[in-house]
Design a protein around this motif. Structure first.
Motif, PDB file in Angstrom:
ATOM      1  N   ASP A 244      -4.604  -2.685  -7.582  1.00 60.06           N
ATOM      2  CA  ASP A 244      -4.038  -3.180  -6.322  1.00 60.06           C
ATOM      3  C   ASP A 244      -2.863  -4.124  -6.583  1.00 60.06           C
TER       4      ASP A 244
ATOM      5  N   ASN B 153      -0.973   5.409  -5.660  1.00 57.95           N
ATOM      6  CA  ASN B 153      -1.946   4.954  -6.664  1.00 57.95           C
ATOM      7  C   ASN B 153      -1.605   5.401  -8.076  1.00 57.95           C
TER       8      ASN B 153
ATOM      9  N   GLN C 261       0.810  -1.226   0.000  1.00 57.39           N
ATOM     10  CA  GLN C 261       0.000   0.000   0.000  1.00 57.39           C
ATOM     11  C   GLN C 261       0.841   1.272   0.000  1.00 57.39           C
TER      12      GLN C 261
END
Ligand code: AMP
Ligand code: MG
Length: 335
Positions: free
Chosen positions: A118, A111, A107
């Motif tokens: 993901d 993005n 994570q």
């Protein structure tokens, strides 16, 4: 912005030029650098603002995720959340080298780098300059090919300058590169590993270490966002002939009959087209053609009104060569 071209010996020995380029990466700037596949346009993969500059300089659509480059396996944990058996096999067999692996992302990876997916694609390049730059920057580097989006990938520093002059601060010139085709991309996040993009690490090579590998490159548009876009576009339209060498040679001869051959250039390797006013003889073998393919396409662009290319059988590295040529072509004729 002024673009500086810095020559660096391909050995990648630590030197002031690499240290300076690494300083730019750390400061959130972009740097073009050689890898063994093609020249890349790199930025700190973990810095969203820096990665945004890659998309801006290239004019790359935001839904096309980037490959994250590392210079050692110790950096893997910072970018992925899981390494399964098939990914581990590929890593053990082909890294460092021209193979990129899709894994579940950590994570911490912004993005923008993964276009909201993901998963993340990781590569450990073998080129000494790429390794030295990533190590000196102390961070994984996100890098697509260093060309304007949709154009032919760069295999020489001058190709980068021709596309990105005044848009980026530094181009590291490490000379021409070894493979000349973008990396093989394998998705290891599904039930079976799948080749999303063929490359110099071929299906046949992967099959020996990952027997359940699937070759879905034809359908990979569904799984790999970037595959749907037009790539490798020359200004001059390309007509590609596909099939076995003898058959394509005969088909091209028929196609040329009655045409004004002064208006076209033929890139060929089998049959005899040497009497044509405009022609370029490619190596007979796709392994030898691959490293010079993109340079040749840039070199003959706008030399005529139409480029005719004699394709290669789609086996071994021929599969990767044909994947690039089929994307570049405006017309495909089966022999
Ligand atoms: P390039 O544009 O040559 O750097 O190639 C990157 C390729 O990998 C493009 O076709 C991308 O769409 C593909 N890619 C990048 N990230 C992912 C991902 N997480 N899943 C599937 N394909 C990806
Ligand atoms: Mg590219």
């Amino acid at each position: 912005m002024r673009t500086r071209l810095i020559k660096v010996s391909p050995s990648g020995k630590p030197n002031s030029a690499i240290t300076e380029a690494a300083r730019f990466i750390k400061a959130g700037e972009v740097v073009a650098f050689p890898t063994e596949t093609v020249y890349g346009l790199g930025a700190d993969a973990m810095n969203a603002k820096a990665v945004k500059k890659i998309f801006e300089a290239k004019g790359r659509p935001a839904d096309n995720p980037l490959i994250v480059h590392i210079s050692g396996l110790n950096q893997l944990d910072s970018v992925v959340s899981e390494i399964n058996d098939s990914a581990q096999n590929l890593i053990d067999s082909f890294w460092p080298g021209p193979l990129s692996i899709v894994m579940k992302k950590n994570q911490k990876v912004p993005n923008i780098t993964t276009a909201e997916l993901d998963t993340v694609v990781i590569r450990f390049p073998s080129h000494p300059i790429a390794q030295a730059l990533i190590s000196a920057a102390g961070t994984p580097i996100a890098a697509p090919s260093a060309n304007l989006s949709g154009k032919v990938s760069p295999t020489k520093a001058k190709h980068v300058v021709s596309d990105l002059n005044k848009k980026i601060p530094i181009v590291i010139d490490g000379g021409p590169i070894k493979y000349g085709l973008e990396s093989t991309v394998v998705d290891c996040t599904g039930e079976h590993p799948v080749i999303l993009r063929p490359g110099s690490i071929t299906y046949e090579m992967i099959k020996t270490v990952v027997p359940d590998i699937e070759n879905l490159s034809k359908k990979s548009e569904l799984r790999s966002p970037g595959m749907k876009y037009r790539h490798y576009a020359t200004e001059t339209p390309i007509t590609l002939f596909t099939g076995q060498p003898k058959a394509t040679g005969i088909k091209i001869k028929k196609y040329l009959a009655g045409q004004d051959v002064n208006k076209l250039i033929v890139l060929w390797h089998d049959g005899d087209f040497s009497k044509l006013p405009n022609h370029f003889k490619l190596p007979a073998n796709a392994y030898e053609a691959a490293p010079i393919l993109f340079d040749t396409m840039r070199g003959v662009d706008m030399a005529a009104e139409q480029i005719i290319i004699q394709g290669y059988p789609p086996e071994g590295i021929g599969a990767a060569v044909m994947n690039r040529l089929e994307k570049a072509a405006t017309e495909i004729i089966e022999a």
